[in-house]
Design a protein around this motif. Structure first.
Motif, mmCIF file in Angstrom:
data_model
loop_
_atom_site.group_PDB
_atom_site.id
_atom_site.type_symbol
_atom_site.label_atom_id
_atom_site.label_comp_id
_atom_site.label_asym_id
_atom_site.label_seq_id
_atom_site.Cartn_x
_atom_site.Cartn_y
_atom_site.Cartn_z
ATOM 1 N N LEU A 88 -7.103 -8.111 2.150
ATOM 2 C CA LEU A 88 -7.725 -7.511 0.971
ATOM 3 C C LEU A 88 -8.636 -6.358 1.369
ATOM 4 N N MET A 89 -9.351 -6.523 2.481
ATOM 5 C CA MET A 89 -10.217 -5.451 2.958
ATOM 6 C C MET A 89 -9.401 -4.238 3.390
ATOM 7 N N VAL A 90 -8.298 -4.474 4.131
ATOM 8 C CA VAL A 90 -7.459 -3.362 4.578
ATOM 9 C C VAL A 90 -6.805 -2.666 3.387
ATOM 10 N N LEU A 91 -6.375 -3.421 2.406
ATOM 11 C CA LEU A 91 -5.795 -2.814 1.204
ATOM 12 C C LEU A 91 -6.824 -1.957 0.477
ATOM 13 N N ALA A 92 -8.063 -2.443 0.401
ATOM 14 C CA ALA A 92 -9.112 -1.665 -0.268
ATOM 15 C C ALA A 92 -9.360 -0.357 0.472
ATOM 16 N N VAL A 93 -9.430 -0.408 1.805
ATOM 17 C CA VAL A 93 -9.626 0.804 2.602
ATOM 18 C C VAL A 93 -8.452 1.760 2.418
ATOM 19 N N THR A 94 -7.243 1.210 2.436
ATOM 20 C CA THR A 94 -6.044 2.037 2.281
ATOM 21 C C THR A 94 -6.033 2.725 0.923
ATOM 22 N N LEU A 95 -6.303 1.999 -0.137
ATOM 23 C CA LEU A 95 -6.292 2.574 -1.485
ATOM 24 C C LEU A 95 -7.377 3.628 -1.648
ATOM 25 N N PHE A 96 -8.553 3.379 -1.072
ATOM 26 C CA PHE A 96 -9.647 4.339 -1.196
ATOM 27 C C PHE A 96 -9.293 5.656 -0.506
ATOM 28 N N ILE A 97 -8.839 5.580 0.738
ATOM 29 C CA ILE A 97 -8.500 6.813 1.474
ATOM 30 C C ILE A 97 -7.317 7.511 0.827
ATOM 31 N N ASP A 98 -6.307 6.752 0.418
ATOM 32 C CA ASP A 98 -5.134 7.334 -0.219
ATOM 33 C C ASP A 98 -5.523 8.033 -1.517
ATOM 34 N N ALA A 99 -6.351 7.378 -2.321
ATOM 35 C CA ALA A 99 -6.774 7.981 -3.593
ATOM 36 C C ALA A 99 -7.590 9.241 -3.355
ATOM 37 N N ALA A 100 -8.467 9.213 -2.346
ATOM 38 C CA ALA A 100 -9.283 10.392 -2.060
ATOM 39 C C ALA A 100 -8.408 11.579 -1.660
ATOM 40 N N LEU A 101 -7.418 11.353 -0.809
ATOM 41 C CA LEU A 101 -6.526 12.446 -0.393
ATOM 42 C C LEU A 101 -5.710 12.975 -1.561
#
Length: 364
Positions: free
Chosen positions: A339-352
């Protein structure tokens, strides 16, 4: 390669354990995938490149099981009730009669659940030393018995079993062959799978077996303790990091790193082209694909974890082969990290995506 799974019945895993397992629990088969003995064996073979140490530990533990089976069968026989004075002394008979059922699992030195188990195994070793072949023979006949094990002797993994069937009866010569097999396979200089031990330990074990004719389990205690501590110090922490905090193995991680870098390069390349061609924001939404793939693969490489696989409960043990996560505490850890890795992935992906989709275009 030795089979890491012996025929000795396994203890029941502790399903209520709310912590990571210890090395001894793994070796005693009290854990479930992905932190079970099979997974540790694969790790020692493929990642640590020192599976000979684990095989030595398992063979010595199997030698202990072989000795227990031999003594149990001997206690059940008629010869135990009416020992032959020419074959057994009164002292050894008393030791034999005082042993319990020896049903506890094979343990390493200093790793017994109770002092009673330690005492039982110590008494068993004392009995085997008392009754070792050649103890009442002439030195010449004792020397004639030395040498490498006969090819016809079964290995410890073949003859050691808790079955009461006569077909599985263990002879004393099988115990002797088992001890010599361990010596000649792992300990003697130039052995087929020689392991590195302090010279004093190797010399003591060699002298005990070859010069004094010992084959009781205690002869390997010091060497077994040394190997256990070496695995606990050098290999086990990395095993827990890989299996309890992640679910991917190094070859797969390298592949994900390459895919992630290529996808990110493709995403940035496409983003700048679309911006400088002044393409519409709707067209630039396709950037979500390379950025999502790239960030997901790089996050998996960084944390050694595939979050989707962790959430559905699978862990990789060889390239593209997966086993279900059954250890309760490890399953909980992996889900939290996923869940933590998914949150990090979604945050960085959304920012880009937001940055490169919403930025105003300018045709050059």
């Amino acid at each position: 390669m030795a089979d890491p799974i012996s025929s000795t019945p396994s203890p029941q895993p502790d399903l209520t354990r709310n912590r990571l397992p210890t090395l001894f629990e793994v070796l005693s088969r009290r854990t479930l995938p992905p932190v079970d003995l099979f997974s540790f064996y694969i790790y020692m073979r493929d990642q640590q490149r020192s599976v000979d140490y684990l095989d030595f530990w398992l063979d010595v533990a199997q030698h202990m099981s072989l000795c227990r089976h031999y003594v149990r069968e001997l206690r059940r026989s008629v010869l135990v009730s009416t020992p032959d004075p020419e074959k057994a002394s009164q002292r050894s008979s008393a030791i034999l009669e005082g042993l319990g059922d020896m049903s506890h699992p094979a343990a390493g030195p200093s790793m017994y659940a109770s002092e009673k188990e330690r005492d039982v195994d110590a008494q068993m070793s004392a009995y085997l030393r008392e009754e070792r072949p050649g103890v009442h023979d002439s030195p010449q006949s004792s020397n004639d018995r030395r040498g490498r094990p006969s090819p016809k002797m079964g290995t410890p993994r073949e003859v050691a079993t808790d079955s009461n069937s006569p077909a599985h009866t263990v002879a004393r010569q099988d115990i002797r062959a088992s001890a010599e097999k361990i010596l000649y396979t792992f300990l003697l200089p130039g052995a087929e799978r020689e392991i590195t031990l302090p010279g004093s330990i190797t010399q003591d074990v060699t002298a005990s077996i070859e010069d004094f004719g010992r084959d009781d389990p205690e002869v390997f205690d010091v060497a077994k303790d040394y190997v256990f501590q070496a695995m606990e110090r050098d290999a086990f922490p990395g095993f827990l990091r890989m299996k309890a905090l992640g679910n991917l193995i190094p070859p797969t991680l390298i592949m994900r790193l390459i895919i992630g870098l290529v996808s990110m390069f493709g995403g940035f390349w496409a983003a700048f082209i679309l911006i400088f061609l002044n393409e519409s924001r709707l067209t630039r939404c396709w950037l979500i694909l390379p950025f999502t793939l790239g960030v997901y693969c790089l996050a998996g490489y960084q944390y050694s974890l595939d979050p989707i696989l962790a959430l559905i409960g699978y862990s990789e043990y060889t390239p593209f082969n997966f086993s279900r996560v059954r250890e309760p505490y490890v399953k909980k850890l992996l889900r939290q990290r996923a869940l933590m890795v998914l949150a990090v992935t979604l945050f960085i992906d959304a920012a880009l995506c937001v940055l490169f989709i919403l930025v105003p275009g300018k045709r050059l």
